[in-house]
Design an enzyme around this catalytic site. Structure first.
Site, PDB file in Angstrom:
ATOM      1  N   ARG A 265      -9.116 -37.491 -16.538  1.00 24.40           N
ATOM      2  CA  ARG A 265      -9.519 -36.109 -16.304  1.00 24.40           C
ATOM      3  C   ARG A 265     -10.693 -36.106 -15.329  1.00 24.40           C
ATOM      4  NH1 ARG A 265      -5.277 -34.966 -17.876  1.00 24.40           N
ATOM      5  NH2 ARG A 265      -4.655 -33.606 -19.598  1.00 24.40           N
ATOM      6  N   GLU A 294      -9.329 -28.505 -10.962  1.00 28.26           N
ATOM      7  CA  GLU A 294      -7.948 -28.423 -10.454  1.00 28.26           C
ATOM      8  C   GLU A 294      -7.457 -26.975 -10.481  1.00 28.26           C
ATOM      9  OE1 GLU A 294      -5.557 -31.196 -12.685  1.00 28.26           O
ATOM     10  OE2 GLU A 294      -6.861 -32.862 -12.177  1.00 28.26           O
ATOM     11  N   HIS A 315      -2.701 -34.703  -9.320  1.00 27.75           N
ATOM     12  CA  HIS A 315      -2.434 -34.922 -10.755  1.00 27.75           C
ATOM     13  C   HIS A 315      -0.958 -35.277 -10.980  1.00 27.75           C
ATOM     14  CE1 HIS A 315      -4.120 -33.755 -14.948  1.00 27.75           C
ATOM     15  NE2 HIS A 315      -3.182 -34.679 -15.071  1.00 27.75           N
TER      16      HIS A 315
HETATM   17  O1  LIG Z   1      -2.511 -35.608 -17.311  1.00 30.66           O
HETATM   18  C1  LIG Z   1      -1.459 -35.613 -17.845  1.00 30.66           C
HETATM   19  C2  LIG Z   1      -1.324 -35.450 -19.252  1.00 30.66           C
HETATM   20  O2  LIG Z   1      -2.330 -35.172 -19.916  1.00 30.66           O
HETATM   21  O3  LIG Z   1      -0.208 -35.594 -19.743  1.00 30.66           O
END
Ligand SMILES: O=CC(=O)O
Length: 353
Positions: A265, A294, A315
């Site tokens: 994150r 994001e 991401h």
């Molecule tokens: O970042 C991706 C997830 O949390 O699955």
């Protein structure tokens, strides 16, 4: 097929798109209502749609929903807390499953206070995210971003007019020390892969893993990880304790020229401090899959004076066809365990009642 009144009811946000035949089998056993994602706008839109599905069921004198699933693609409706879920919990819904590993945007404590489980799908995306992290480790150490920019600009291996000038030689990761922060399913899968590339693995996590799961990685303190790693990979959840875990104090402990990769994150790294550390040369290059704000990316990371040292992706590390199939199967596993009256294996909270 049993009469609707005999089948327990489930509400879903989105629908299965990967493990489709398994989903059809569930539909034969349970009554499943889908809220389609198309046309649903933002958190307010999802909140209103859930409230209206619950109200419609009550108006039709049907038994309330006992479980709720949010499929892939529902991250845009974050955050998931009392305002969005209360109509369900107030009517007895006690299972909430969400596709994806992270649950920093789900109020799992509030759900627990309502007697409800929250289950994630972290095992499903472990392999894809670990592969994504390894890809970014290689990209950072081989200056992939700069090479790509230089080739696209028609500058081949660069020259004085290319950001960063002439392309540097890459660095082989064999023999380097990789510090893995967070040793859950993703951190462990990365450790195995990086070891196969000849890296020495150290890790820090709140608790040491059982030796049988360490695969030769060495448990160290956070400070030792910062001071001895050549490459640092962030693989822990975002919590109040890990927010800005990597900030100016952490950077000051690191080796000069360290490589950093984050597939967890964005807010675990203080991006302002990262930009300073890139500018000062403390950090050589980074591979970032995640960002604090994001889908917006800190302008400092996009600035041409630094961008050539930053490999970035929007991401994507956990997003593969295979991981999405596995993710949906994990959602169904949690559902079936709950329906059998068991504690779902992938529950991340402890319901209070
Ligand atoms: O970042 C991706 C997830 O949390 O699955």
């Amino acid at each position: 097929m049993a009469e609707d009144k005999d089948r327990r009811a489930i509400l879903t946000l989105g629908s299965a798109e990967f493990a489709v035949s398994e989903y059809e089998a569930l539909r034969n056993r349970y009554h499943i209502d889908n809220i389609p994602l198309a046309g649903l706008v933002g958190h307010a839109g999802a909140t209103a749609a859930i409230a209206s599905a619950v109200a419609a069921r009550a108006a039709a004198h049907k038994s309330p929903y006992v479980a709720f699933i949010k499929f892939f693609g529902t991250g845009v409706f974050y955050p998931f807390g009392a305002d969005i879920f209360a109509p369900l919990t107030q009517n007895g819904c006690r299972l909430f499953c969400g596709a994806g590993a992270g649950y920093d945007n789900v109020d799992t404590e509030w759900l627990a206070s309502q007697g409800a489980y929250y289950c994630n799908t972290s095992r499903a995306i472990a392999v894809s995210t670990a592969n994504g992290a390894l890809m970014l480790i290689l990209a950072a150490t081989r200056a992939a971003s700069q090479a790509d920019m230089s080739a696209r600009a028609g500058k081949w291996r660069g020259d004085a007019s290319t950001p960063g000038g002439l392309l540097p030689l890459g660095q082989d990761i064999e023999g380097m020390t990789l510090g893995v922060i967070g040793f859950g399913a993703i951190g462990k899968a990365l450790a195995v892969r990086a070891q196969a590339c000849g890296m020495k693995i150290i890790y820090y996590s709140r608790r040491r893993a059982p030796e049988s799961e360490e695969s030769g990685a060495t448990y160290v303190s956070m400070d030792d990880l910062f001071t001895t790693s050549d490459v640092i990979s962030v693989n822990c959840p975002l919590t109040p304790e890990t927010r800005h875990l990597i900030g100016s104090a952490a950077f000051s402990k690191m080796k000069t020229g360290v490589f950093i990769v984050n597939t967890a994150r964005g807010s675990i790294i203080d991006e302002d401090a990262l930009i300073d550390a890139l500018k000062s040369g403390k950090v050589s290059r980074v591979g970032l899959d995640v960002f604090a704000n994001e889908p917006h990316i800190h302008p400092g990371l996009l600035d041409p004076s630094l961008a050539y040292r930053v490999t970035m992706q929007p991401h994507m590390a956990g997003r593969t066809t295979q991981s999405f199939v596995k993710g949906e199967l994990e959602l169904f596993k949690s559902l079936e365990e709950f329906m059998r009256g068991e504690r779902p294996e992938y529950a991340v909270n402890d319901p209070e009642v």
